[in-house]
Design a protein around this motif. Structure first.
Motif, PDB file in Angstrom:
ATOM      1  N   ASP A  49      79.523 -12.232 -24.381  1.00  0.00           N
ATOM      2  CA  ASP A  49      80.478 -12.815 -25.541  1.00  0.00           C
ATOM      3  C   ASP A  49      79.359 -14.508 -25.914  1.00  0.00           C
ATOM      4  O   ASP A  49      79.692 -14.934 -26.665  1.00  0.00           O
ATOM      5  CB  ASP A  49      81.110 -13.592 -23.890  1.00  0.00           C
ATOM      6  CG  ASP A  49      82.497 -12.379 -23.636  1.00  0.00           C
ATOM      7  OD1 ASP A  49      82.187 -11.446 -24.562  1.00  0.00           O
ATOM      8  OD2 ASP A  49      82.914 -12.201 -22.419  1.00  0.00           O
ATOM      9  N   ARG A  50      79.012 -14.676 -24.718  1.00  0.00           N
ATOM     10  CA  ARG A  50      78.066 -16.617 -25.329  1.00  0.00           C
ATOM     11  C   ARG A  50      76.753 -15.308 -26.795  1.00  0.00           C
ATOM     12  O   ARG A  50      76.461 -16.557 -27.178  1.00  0.00           O
ATOM     13  CB  ARG A  50      77.159 -16.971 -24.122  1.00  0.00           C
ATOM     14  CG  ARG A  50      77.996 -17.657 -22.822  1.00  0.00           C
ATOM     15  CD  ARG A  50      77.187 -18.187 -21.900  1.00  0.00           C
ATOM     16  NE  ARG A  50      76.624 -16.939 -21.562  1.00  0.00           N
ATOM     17  CZ  ARG A  50      76.161 -16.273 -20.489  1.00  0.00           C
ATOM     18  NH1 ARG A  50      77.983 -16.577 -19.375  1.00  0.00           N
ATOM     19  NH2 ARG A  50      75.589 -16.386 -19.756  1.00  0.00           N
ATOM     20  N   PHE A  51      76.087 -14.361 -26.197  1.00  0.00           N
ATOM     21  CA  PHE A  51      75.035 -13.792 -27.109  1.00  0.00           C
ATOM     22  C   PHE A  51      76.263 -13.852 -28.680  1.00  0.00           C
ATOM     23  O   PHE A  51      75.546 -13.558 -29.772  1.00  0.00           O
ATOM     24  CB  PHE A  51      74.607 -12.663 -26.951  1.00  0.00           C
ATOM     25  CG  PHE A  51      74.036 -12.481 -27.783  1.00  0.00           C
ATOM     26  CD1 PHE A  51      71.998 -13.284 -28.010  1.00  0.00           C
ATOM     27  CD2 PHE A  51      74.124 -10.975 -28.278  1.00  0.00           C
ATOM     28  CE1 PHE A  51      72.187 -12.809 -28.481  1.00  0.00           C
ATOM     29  CE2 PHE A  51      72.769 -10.596 -29.267  1.00  0.00           C
ATOM     30  CZ  PHE A  51      72.136 -11.093 -30.231  1.00  0.00           C
ATOM     31  N   ASP A  52      77.326 -13.193 -28.236  1.00  0.00           N
ATOM     32  CA  ASP A  52      78.085 -12.640 -29.261  1.00  0.00           C
ATOM     33  C   ASP A  52      79.210 -14.428 -30.239  1.00  0.00           C
ATOM     34  O   ASP A  52      78.215 -13.760 -31.600  1.00  0.00           O
ATOM     35  CB  ASP A  52      79.517 -12.098 -29.293  1.00  0.00           C
ATOM     36  CG  ASP A  52      78.915 -10.311 -29.097  1.00  0.00           C
ATOM     37  OD1 ASP A  52      77.693  -9.616 -29.053  1.00  0.00           O
ATOM     38  OD2 ASP A  52      80.104  -9.984 -28.430  1.00  0.00           O
ATOM     39  N   ARG A  53      78.673 -15.136 -30.101  1.00  0.00           N
ATOM     40  CA  ARG A  53      78.987 -16.320 -30.300  1.00  0.00           C
ATOM     41  C   ARG A  53      77.826 -16.694 -31.115  1.00  0.00           C
ATOM     42  O   ARG A  53      77.865 -17.329 -31.887  1.00  0.00           O
ATOM     43  CB  ARG A  53      79.671 -17.409 -29.248  1.00  0.00           C
ATOM     44  CG  ARG A  53      81.095 -17.180 -29.275  1.00  0.00           C
ATOM     45  CD  ARG A  53      81.835 -18.173 -28.385  1.00  0.00           C
ATOM     46  NE  ARG A  53      81.159 -18.176 -27.183  1.00  0.00           N
ATOM     47  CZ  ARG A  53      81.336 -17.840 -25.501  1.00  0.00           C
ATOM     48  NH1 ARG A  53      82.472 -16.828 -25.648  1.00  0.00           N
ATOM     49  NH2 ARG A  53      80.913 -18.195 -24.955  1.00  0.00           N
ATOM     50  N   LEU A  54      76.676 -16.519 -30.403  1.00  0.00           N
ATOM     51  CA  LEU A  54      75.389 -17.372 -30.885  1.00  0.00           C
ATOM     52  C   LEU A  54      75.784 -16.207 -32.357  1.00  0.00           C
ATOM     53  O   LEU A  54      75.349 -17.226 -33.382  1.00  0.00           O
ATOM     54  CB  LEU A  54      74.554 -17.124 -30.276  1.00  0.00           C
ATOM     55  CG  LEU A  54      72.883 -17.184 -31.058  1.00  0.00           C
ATOM     56  CD1 LEU A  54      72.864 -18.658 -31.134  1.00  0.00           C
ATOM     57  CD2 LEU A  54      71.743 -17.242 -30.124  1.00  0.00           C
TER      58      LEU A  54
END
Length: 173
Positions: free
Chosen positions: A134-139
């Motif tokens: 989830d954090r990577f997708d936001r990045l």
């Protein structure tokens, strides 16, 4: 627990996945219970492939409930919040405690980034791995916008860091 010793596995990390797989293939005399706050766990060995777009999220997750069932082990979906060492029980959030004779904790790590200036606003920690995608997708979403980040640095030069850097490069190209 009918006189048998009770092993309680808290957390669905790799070590406990291996224990359950071993118990599935060769049952043990002890009573065993798995407690995890999530019904599945991502397999970190496939994480770079997911980051690169080769695997879906679903493909890299291990179904803990199904694995426990196949090993004949009860699965408790819950969050362990403490240990009652006097009475030898795992304290669960909003549920009855689970008694144990032997306990194993495999709950992962949460890195302390507070000593790194700017990390709170700019870093995407891989651990805890369950929330990484989830954090990577936001990045990635931000990187694809005008004015978004144009450089991504991977801190950690071991094999996992190198694999992740190559996977991010493949995803962006």
């Amino acid at each position: 627990m009918s006189g048998r010793r009770h092993l309680v596995l808290v957390g669905g990390g790799h070590a406990h996945v291996q224990v359950l797989t071993a118990f599935r293939d060769r049952p043990v005399e002890a009573a065993v219970t798995l407690i995890s706050e999530a019904p599945d766990t991502p397999y970190s060995g496939m994480l770079p492939g997911c980051v690169a777009g080769l695997y879906s999220r679903e493909e890299i997750h291990i179904d803990l409930a199904a694995l426990a069932r196949s090993a004949g082990v009860p699965f408790v979906l819950g969050r362990a919040v403490g240990l009652d060492r006097v009475n030898r029980r795992v304290v669960l959030e909003g549920a009855e405690p689970v008694p144990y004779d032997v306990i194993s904790l495999d709950i992962g790590i949460r890195p302390d980034l507070s000593g790194i200036a700017g990390a709170e606003h700019h870093a995407v920690a891989v651990k805890p791995i369950a929330g990484f995608l989830d954090r990577f997708d936001r990045l990635m979403g931000a990187a694809l916008t005008t004015g978004g980040p144009r450089r991504i640095a991977v801190i950690g030069g071991g094999p996992a860091g190198v694999e992740l850097a190559l996977a991010i490069r493949a995803r962006l190209h």
